[in-house]
Write an enzyme that holds these catalytic residues in place. Sequence first.
Site, PDB file in Angstrom:
ATOM      1  N   LYS A 176      44.855  37.273  48.395  1.00 14.29           N
ATOM      2  CA  LYS A 176      43.937  36.889  49.460  1.00 14.29           C
ATOM      3  C   LYS A 176      44.336  35.519  49.982  1.00 14.29           C
ATOM      4  O   LYS A 176      44.590  34.413  49.375  1.00 14.29           O
ATOM      5  CB  LYS A 176      42.496  36.967  49.045  1.00 14.29           C
ATOM      6  N   SER A 231      34.337  39.520  52.621  1.00 16.29           N
ATOM      7  CA  SER A 231      35.443  39.174  53.549  1.00 16.29           C
ATOM      8  C   SER A 231      36.774  39.477  52.887  1.00 16.29           C
ATOM      9  O   SER A 231      37.704  39.491  53.517  1.00 16.29           O
ATOM     10  CB  SER A 231      35.307  37.575  53.345  1.00 16.29           C
ATOM     11  N   SER A 251      31.523  39.373  48.498  1.00 14.75           N
ATOM     12  CA  SER A 251      32.851  39.742  49.207  1.00 14.75           C
ATOM     13  C   SER A 251      34.069  40.195  48.526  1.00 14.75           C
ATOM     14  O   SER A 251      35.176  40.456  48.766  1.00 14.75           O
ATOM     15  CB  SER A 251      33.447  38.255  49.758  1.00 14.75           C
TER      16      SER A 251
END
EC number: 6.3.5.7
Length: 493
Positions: A79, A160, A184
């Site tokens: 990420k 997210s 998330s």
Amino acid sequence: MSALTDLGVAAIRNGVRDGDFSAREVAEAFNTAVAGADALNAFIVKTPEHALAAADAADKARAAGETLKPLAGVPIGMKDLFATKGVQTTAASHILEGFKPEYESTVSHKLWGAGAGMLGKLNLDQFAMGSSNETSYFGNVISPWRRGEGDTTPLAPGGSSGGSSAAIAARLCPAATGTDTGGSIRQPAAFTGISGIKPTYGRCSRWGVVAFASSLDQPGPMAHDVRDCAIMLEAMAGFDPRDSTSLDMAVPKWEAGLSADLRGKRVGIPAEYRMDGTPAEIEALWQQGIAWLKDAGAEIVEVSLPHTKYALPAYYIIAPAEASSNLARYDGVRYGLRELAEGQNLQEMYAATRAAGFGDEVKRRILIGTYVLSAGFYDAYYTQAQKVRTLIARDFDNAWSQCDLLLTPTAPSAAFGLGEKVDPLAMYLNDVFTVPASLAGVPAMSVPGGLDSAGLPLGLQIIGKPFDEQGVLNAGLALEQRADFTARPKVWW
């Protein structure tokens, strides 16, 4: 033999170790998959050379008869919230575009040390602020899933960590890192039919992770199944003296401890999670999950978490307040974007840089956070929210006297279409089932439970006691075995 990109972490690790295929073959297969999936927009930066270098090191070690590292031969996605030395790290924001750290985050350092290779940096909601991956400066991530036959509406992969969830579901990587501030990891896992666990706050170091809300942010793994999450979490977790909130505890052998036998365990069903307007399909899956856990030997008990209804408003005061403080460091002076016109003074340069660099959702949360921390409103909002947070944590503490784990839905709906939720409040409601565990700092996991009528994945959430990731993983395994979720998106990208 199935395609190498269909394999998960454990299968790749074992296959490389046993000589069924080389690590380079695996890396090349995933690099090819990543290169051919630009339509999903899951990656901000691709790093095929990093994946190949790690693979070659694994193959060399095996040829020399050396003991292979725990993740030798396993390429993963990172990420783009984790600092990676020499590789652009942006938090999906224009204000950090082009920033290449001179240091490595603790979590990524641990993963590379365990033998993993990096396929690239994954897209996300800007500064991890969002539930749909529509706030990234680098464009929306598109879920690989579609609603039924012939419907080409682009769907949200959750947020997210939407780049992570989309990439795993599309078989672009076997696993990826995520971060969970209010859901998330868990919500995007539910939207895309994969597994993801938010460990106890402090279990994984936050050092080198771009901060959103420091008292809530927690890195964790996302993967195809529970075992792969356990393997990843073992590599990611551990004490870090550079993180003042890091837990100084030994890392358990979670994979070795996996067991789907829940005899002697009590699973609580929180009454407050039965909310008006919950779709019938979500309720039906919840009831099915209860039946599965009973079948695994668990005793089901009703529990109460009375302050649940205050969790979302408390979270959307605390998180923006911390964000407004954390994001003050982005000023255009030391790194990242700088907007400087001739004749501007320092304050004007700050304002111009932030206006150009931050997206609308980030600005919205900074404004909310600045407001609730301002003189005259601090006690009315921020102090009250912190008191509510304490009450929510106490609710969980009280529940543990009656049960060992909790079972709830992960999200109030299946994936929705990009652009379908334009009202920020409607978007924030996606976190209604995940936020309480974040506020309490307890471990929680989402596993896929089935499909809705449109053929989209739905997730079940297991919440556990502090430090009891093993219990959460075991209950997740029990659900996984009984759900037998094998659905996958049809390739259209």
